[in-house]
Design an enzyme around this catalytic site. Structure first.
Site, PDB file in Angstrom:
ATOM      1  N   ASP A   1     -73.115   9.476 -50.569  1.00  0.00           N
ATOM      2  CA  ASP A   1     -72.373  10.564 -49.940  1.00  0.00           C
ATOM      3  C   ASP A   1     -73.010  11.888 -50.370  1.00  0.00           C
ATOM      4  O   ASP A   1     -72.515  12.584 -51.248  1.00  0.00           O
ATOM      5  CB  ASP A   1     -70.911  10.464 -50.399  1.00  0.00           C
ATOM      6  CG  ASP A   1     -70.045  11.592 -49.883  1.00  0.00           C
ATOM      7  OD1 ASP A   1     -70.356  12.138 -48.811  1.00  0.00           O
ATOM      8  OD2 ASP A   1     -69.060  11.928 -50.564  1.00  0.00           O
TER       9      ASP A   1
ATOM     10  N   GLU B   1     -72.026  15.733 -62.325  1.00  0.00           N
ATOM     11  CA  GLU B   1     -71.508  15.252 -63.606  1.00  0.00           C
ATOM     12  C   GLU B   1     -72.607  15.210 -64.669  1.00  0.00           C
ATOM     13  O   GLU B   1     -72.414  15.666 -65.799  1.00  0.00           O
ATOM     14  CB  GLU B   1     -70.916  13.845 -63.427  1.00  0.00           C
ATOM     15  CG  GLU B   1     -69.669  13.829 -62.567  1.00  0.00           C
ATOM     16  CD  GLU B   1     -69.361  12.438 -62.044  1.00  0.00           C
ATOM     17  OE1 GLU B   1     -68.669  11.690 -62.728  1.00  0.00           O
ATOM     18  OE2 GLU B   1     -69.841  12.092 -60.934  1.00  0.00           O
TER      19      GLU B   1
ATOM     20  N   GLU C   1     -71.832   5.344 -54.369  1.00  0.00           N
ATOM     21  CA  GLU C   1     -70.575   4.756 -53.905  1.00  0.00           C
ATOM     22  C   GLU C   1     -70.783   3.333 -53.386  1.00  0.00           C
ATOM     23  O   GLU C   1     -71.870   2.962 -52.943  1.00  0.00           O
ATOM     24  CB  GLU C   1     -69.971   5.600 -52.758  1.00  0.00           C
ATOM     25  CG  GLU C   1     -69.745   7.054 -53.134  1.00  0.00           C
ATOM     26  CD  GLU C   1     -68.822   7.795 -52.183  1.00  0.00           C
ATOM     27  OE1 GLU C   1     -68.154   7.147 -51.352  1.00  0.00           O
ATOM     28  OE2 GLU C   1     -68.770   9.039 -52.282  1.00  0.00           O
TER      29      GLU C   1
ATOM     30  N   ASP D   1     -63.798   8.519 -46.668  1.00  0.00           N
ATOM     31  CA  ASP D   1     -64.314   8.519 -48.031  1.00  0.00           C
ATOM     32  C   ASP D   1     -63.148   8.629 -49.009  1.00  0.00           C
ATOM     33  O   ASP D   1     -62.329   9.547 -48.894  1.00  0.00           O
ATOM     34  CB  ASP D   1     -65.290   9.682 -48.222  1.00  0.00           C
ATOM     35  CG  ASP D   1     -66.204   9.454 -49.411  1.00  0.00           C
ATOM     36  OD1 ASP D   1     -66.406   8.294 -49.798  1.00  0.00           O
ATOM     37  OD2 ASP D   1     -66.710  10.444 -49.956  1.00  0.00           O
TER      38      ASP D   1
ATOM     39  N   HIS E   1     -65.166   9.726 -62.399  1.00  0.00           N
ATOM     40  CA  HIS E   1     -65.675  10.821 -61.568  1.00  0.00           C
ATOM     41  C   HIS E   1     -64.578  11.863 -61.333  1.00  0.00           C
ATOM     42  O   HIS E   1     -64.811  13.065 -61.466  1.00  0.00           O
ATOM     43  CB  HIS E   1     -66.181  10.261 -60.240  1.00  0.00           C
ATOM     44  CG  HIS E   1     -66.572  11.310 -59.240  1.00  0.00           C
ATOM     45  ND1 HIS E   1     -67.720  12.063 -59.348  1.00  0.00           N
ATOM     46  CD2 HIS E   1     -65.956  11.746 -58.098  1.00  0.00           C
ATOM     47  CE1 HIS E   1     -67.808  12.899 -58.322  1.00  0.00           C
ATOM     48  NE2 HIS E   1     -66.747  12.730 -57.548  1.00  0.00           N
TER      49      HIS E   1
ATOM     50  N   GLU F   1     -74.109  11.023 -54.299  1.00  0.00           N
ATOM     51  CA  GLU F   1     -72.943  10.369 -54.881  1.00  0.00           C
ATOM     52  C   GLU F   1     -73.111   8.861 -54.729  1.00  0.00           C
ATOM     53  O   GLU F   1     -73.343   8.364 -53.628  1.00  0.00           O
ATOM     54  CB  GLU F   1     -71.632  10.841 -54.221  1.00  0.00           C
ATOM     55  CG  GLU F   1     -71.313  12.294 -54.541  1.00  0.00           C
ATOM     56  CD  GLU F   1     -69.868  12.710 -54.255  1.00  0.00           C
ATOM     57  OE1 GLU F   1     -69.373  13.594 -54.949  1.00  0.00           O
ATOM     58  OE2 GLU F   1     -69.249  12.154 -53.328  1.00  0.00           O
TER      59      GLU F   1
ATOM     60  N   LYS G   1     -70.453  17.962 -46.818  1.00  0.00           N
ATOM     61  CA  LYS G   1     -70.629  16.511 -46.803  1.00  0.00           C
ATOM     62  C   LYS G   1     -71.089  15.990 -45.444  1.00  0.00           C
ATOM     63  O   LYS G   1     -71.580  14.857 -45.374  1.00  0.00           O
ATOM     64  CB  LYS G   1     -69.283  15.835 -47.120  1.00  0.00           C
ATOM     65  CG  LYS G   1     -68.668  16.243 -48.448  1.00  0.00           C
ATOM     66  CD  LYS G   1     -68.934  15.223 -49.514  1.00  0.00           C
ATOM     67  CE  LYS G   1     -68.099  15.464 -50.760  1.00  0.00           C
ATOM     68  NZ  LYS G   1     -68.451  14.498 -51.811  1.00  0.00           N
TER      69      LYS G   1
ATOM     70  N   THR H   1     -74.799  10.970 -44.612  1.00  0.00           N
ATOM     71  CA  THR H   1     -74.292   9.935 -45.508  1.00  0.00           C
ATOM     72  C   THR H   1     -75.184   8.715 -45.280  1.00  0.00           C
ATOM     73  O   THR H   1     -75.322   8.271 -44.147  1.00  0.00           O
ATOM     74  CB  THR H   1     -72.831   9.575 -45.161  1.00  0.00           C
ATOM     75  OG1 THR H   1     -72.033  10.757 -45.233  1.00  0.00           O
ATOM     76  CG2 THR H   1     -72.274   8.522 -46.106  1.00  0.00           C
TER      77      THR H   1
ATOM     78  N   GLN I   1     -69.591  23.279 -50.929  1.00  0.00           N
ATOM     79  CA  GLN I   1     -68.291  22.641 -51.172  1.00  0.00           C
ATOM     80  C   GLN I   1     -67.355  23.569 -51.950  1.00  0.00           C
ATOM     81  O   GLN I   1     -66.177  23.715 -51.603  1.00  0.00           O
ATOM     82  CB  GLN I   1     -68.518  21.343 -51.947  1.00  0.00           C
ATOM     83  CG  GLN I   1     -67.275  20.471 -52.132  1.00  0.00           C
ATOM     84  CD  GLN I   1     -67.609  19.123 -52.782  1.00  0.00           C
ATOM     85  OE1 GLN I   1     -68.769  18.789 -53.007  1.00  0.00           O
ATOM     86  NE2 GLN I   1     -66.583  18.339 -53.073  1.00  0.00           N
TER      87      GLN I   1
ATOM     88  N   ARG J   1     -73.038  21.036 -53.295  1.00  0.00           N
ATOM     89  CA  ARG J   1     -71.955  21.475 -54.187  1.00  0.00           C
ATOM     90  C   ARG J   1     -71.608  22.943 -54.022  1.00  0.00           C
ATOM     91  O   ARG J   1     -70.446  23.339 -54.217  1.00  0.00           O
ATOM     92  CB  ARG J   1     -72.349  21.218 -55.642  1.00  0.00           C
ATOM     93  CG  ARG J   1     -72.664  19.784 -55.961  1.00  0.00           C
ATOM     94  CD  ARG J   1     -71.475  18.886 -55.725  1.00  0.00           C
ATOM     95  NE  ARG J   1     -71.795  17.491 -56.037  1.00  0.00           N
ATOM     96  CZ  ARG J   1     -70.999  16.466 -55.738  1.00  0.00           C
ATOM     97  NH1 ARG J   1     -69.843  16.668 -55.109  1.00  0.00           N
ATOM     98  NH2 ARG J   1     -71.351  15.239 -56.038  1.00  0.00           N
TER      99      ARG J   1
END
Lengths: 431, 431
Positions: A240, A381, A208, A134, A141, A206, A260, A264, A247, A244
């Site tokens: 992904d 975000e 991607e 990744d 971002h 996420e 993570k 996925t 993380q 949080r």
């Protein structure tokens, strides 16, 4: 490789299809009703069965060889064949499926055996994934997330030199539609010194671009930037999923791990470079003062044509929306032009130290957010780190994902006088 | 599972062998001269060919089934069978090879077909590696490395709660003896603002214990700490080659990437839990003030018997030493008791969020340094970040590895009245 946008298919659903017209022809692995997994090609609302096509002898020459390889249980061997085989198969397939094809009657006679309805097919991962990497090349971002942690200095000094990436977990990459478990793990509540254990409270998506690797390289060999495109088999959407709270507590000093590696999701269809060719674009100009890429990442052709203009969309359908029959709500519309590095630069960087890439390896681009909130590719975000809840049109609010939420990613290319090319969907529902 | 230390083998080289006596019987994949890869067992200076043994019908019942599976081109399917099958095979193999075995004459008649000399065999990776995870559980290493970056606060707040790990690159895990290319990459010279590109100047080894995963778990399922041992197939040595200059520049914010993914070497033989059973030990007492593990990492049996007393050695043989016929020089002698977490804790942590583990996955422990310089498991530590060169006995000096240097890892268990159990070697020469 030039696209003929006027060409139409005798398969009616392909014409004006938002994703899969005759000009797209993405490959994937599917099972027809009662059948085993095999290679297929999406065309309109149907799937062209490569196994049936090869046993029926529909292809000739190099395309026949390519189709036989692509007809197997996964596309790894097909990816390994490289671009020439892929293009040969594409040309004959377009000829077979185009309006006016002399083969139309013969193909139609095979009916749903050759062209089952996509709705009746089960879709699988297109390849056995050797390694999954990744990246972190969405500069907005990186800025947005960096600002949450380091308000004065959001981008680290290496960002504009190094296409930052890390190794992800291959075993939990799953195809669109696979339900996603909310992971348990350690989290440190605000102000606490001792972590809690329990389900993540800050589950996020996420948005991607996924990149499937084609031909590989030997361990110890680099891949020159000018050759990098030859090592790419195609593209997909990639979610992904990220916890949080896990993380934030675990990621120092070696990067994300349990935050993570629980899931996925990828879209099932591999969109080829040939289908995306009309939507190539120059790499966005680097802002004034940004450094030039180092020579191993610099190629004139890549600078001129190495980026893509692909629209990327995230939608959310909550359990309440489903119950009330409400359509998913768009949370963001972004674009691959927000990549600070091209995919060729990612390939060249990944291999420059001698790391072996193999057919069926998967890259994620990293979250591709735009500069404004309506283009942010993650809830981290959109809600400014969970501080500003998002109000949905039906009156619900979200800071992070709740059980029953389904996240839907879509992507497409369009342009004046161009047939629209779509990626299909990448869906996942939180259990 | 208790070990009979008095038992000897009719294979003379097995008795008093430093690594592979009758009590060890590690499994691996090898090719005899002119033959294809197949499963085998190291015994003294020979390899017991499981393919020949199964076609000859040397095993019975569950052991016969296990041997048939282990005789294939890789051990993944054997790892998936779990501990009962492995133990059944071990019991019959020990009976066949022990002094006084009624089968001795029959086996001896098969000669080098059944028991080729190890020196004539080519050794391979024991399994296709699905995913490779590298942990960071050597607490002295974490302290030593942390001190180089953060002198006042070497251990981050999560270290004593989270078994820190990250995903590594599976495609470049290679078997002992594979030459290692010095990677190219970006590095930031001291005081510079713009990185250079070129070969790493700070190439290093890392002394680690490798852990092979046996039976897996489904995506979304955890593995309870009390069950974790059942998911381990065995152990090996692992050298996590590291380019320190690449690492320093690239690793923020998502962890090491090109600094580690060019090569990881492992020893070829999979040493089983059964062979290591006599060298189980209590998890070292946590220093005063250290927190208790969270409940999902806590198990009374694991605390009492979950650690190992395995000696770990790093040796270096430079090109000059080879030319002059000098033996490799020991750089460090360490021990697996420097692991802050047990392997069961690593398994339980890895799967607690639902990450799927699969047979043939590989874990690295992280560098296992002792508290003093003669037990440091990397040159980064031994030379204090490259500041204090190491003087070798032949007059050479090293800060980091030079071309032609061969790094040799060894490991063994020994104890009063115990037969010594060894891991063999993990070698790699820098090109």
């Amino acid at each position: 490789m030039t696209q003929n946008d006027n060409r139409r298919s005798w398969i009616a659903s392909a014409n004006e299809h938002p994703d899969f017209p005759l000009q797209n022809l993405p490959l994937g692995i599917f099972s027809p009703v009662g059948g085993t997994p095999r290679g297929g090609v999406a065309i309109g609302e149907q799937v062209f069965d490569l196994k049936v096509a090869t046993t029926t002898g529909l292809f000739e020459g190099e395309a026949a060889d390519a189709a036989r390889v692509a007809a197997g249980e996964d596309l790894n061997a097909f990816f390994a064949l490289g671009a020439n085989a892929r293009r040969a198969l594409r040309r004959q397939l377009q000829d077979l499926l185009a309006e006016g094809s002399p083969a139309q009657a013969r193909l139609e006679a095979l009916g749903a055996e050759l062209l089952p309805a996509a709705a009746d097919c089960q879709l699988h991962l297109p390849a056995r994934i050797g390694d999954y990497t990744d990246f972190y090349v969405g500069i907005h971002h990186a800025n947005n997330v960096g600002r949450l942690f380091r308000p004065d200095n959001p981008l680290l000094p290496n960002y504009k030199y190094v296409p930052i990436g890390y190794h992800g977990r291959a075993s939990t990459v799953c195809v669109s539609g696979t339900p996603v478990h909310r992971p348990n793990g350690q989290t440190l509540p605000p102000g606490a010194e001792v972590p809690n254990f329990g389900p993540s409270k800050r589950l996020d998506y996420e948005l991607e671009l996924g990149i499937w690797i084609g031909q590989g390289n030997a361990m110890g060999d680099a891949i020159a930037i000018g050759e990098a495109e030859q090592h790419i088999a195609g593209y997909c959407l990639l979610n992904d999923w990220s916890a949080r709270d896990l993380q934030a507590w675990e990621y120092q000093p070696l990067g994300p791990f349990l935050a993570k590696n629980f899931a996925t999701s990828v879209s099932p269809w591999v969109v080829t470079a040939e289908a995306l060719e009309p939507f190539r674009t120059a790499q966005p100009a680097r802002p004034e003062g940004d450094p030039q890429p180092l020579p191993y990442l610099l190629d004139a052709n890549d600078q001129a044509r190495g980026a893509f203009d692909i629209q990327l969309e995230v939608l959310l359908q909550t359990a309440a929306m489903r119950e009330r029959g409400q359509q998913p709500q768009r949370l963001a519309l972004s674009n691959t032009q927000h990549m600070y590095w091209t995919v060729a630069q990612l390939v060249a960087h990944h291999a420059v130290g001698g790391c072996k890439l193999q057919p069926g390896d998967l890259f994620g681009s990293g979250t591709l957010s735009g500069p404004e909130a309506d283009a942010f590719g993650s809830l981290l975000e959109t809600t400014f780190g969970g501080k500003q809840p998002l109000s949905l049109a039906n009156g619900e609010q979200r800071t992070f994902l709740e059980s029953g939420d389904e996240v839907i990613l879509r992507a497409w290319c369009e342009g004046e006088g161009r047939v629209r090319i779509g990626f299909g969907e990448c869906r996942g529902r939180v259990l």
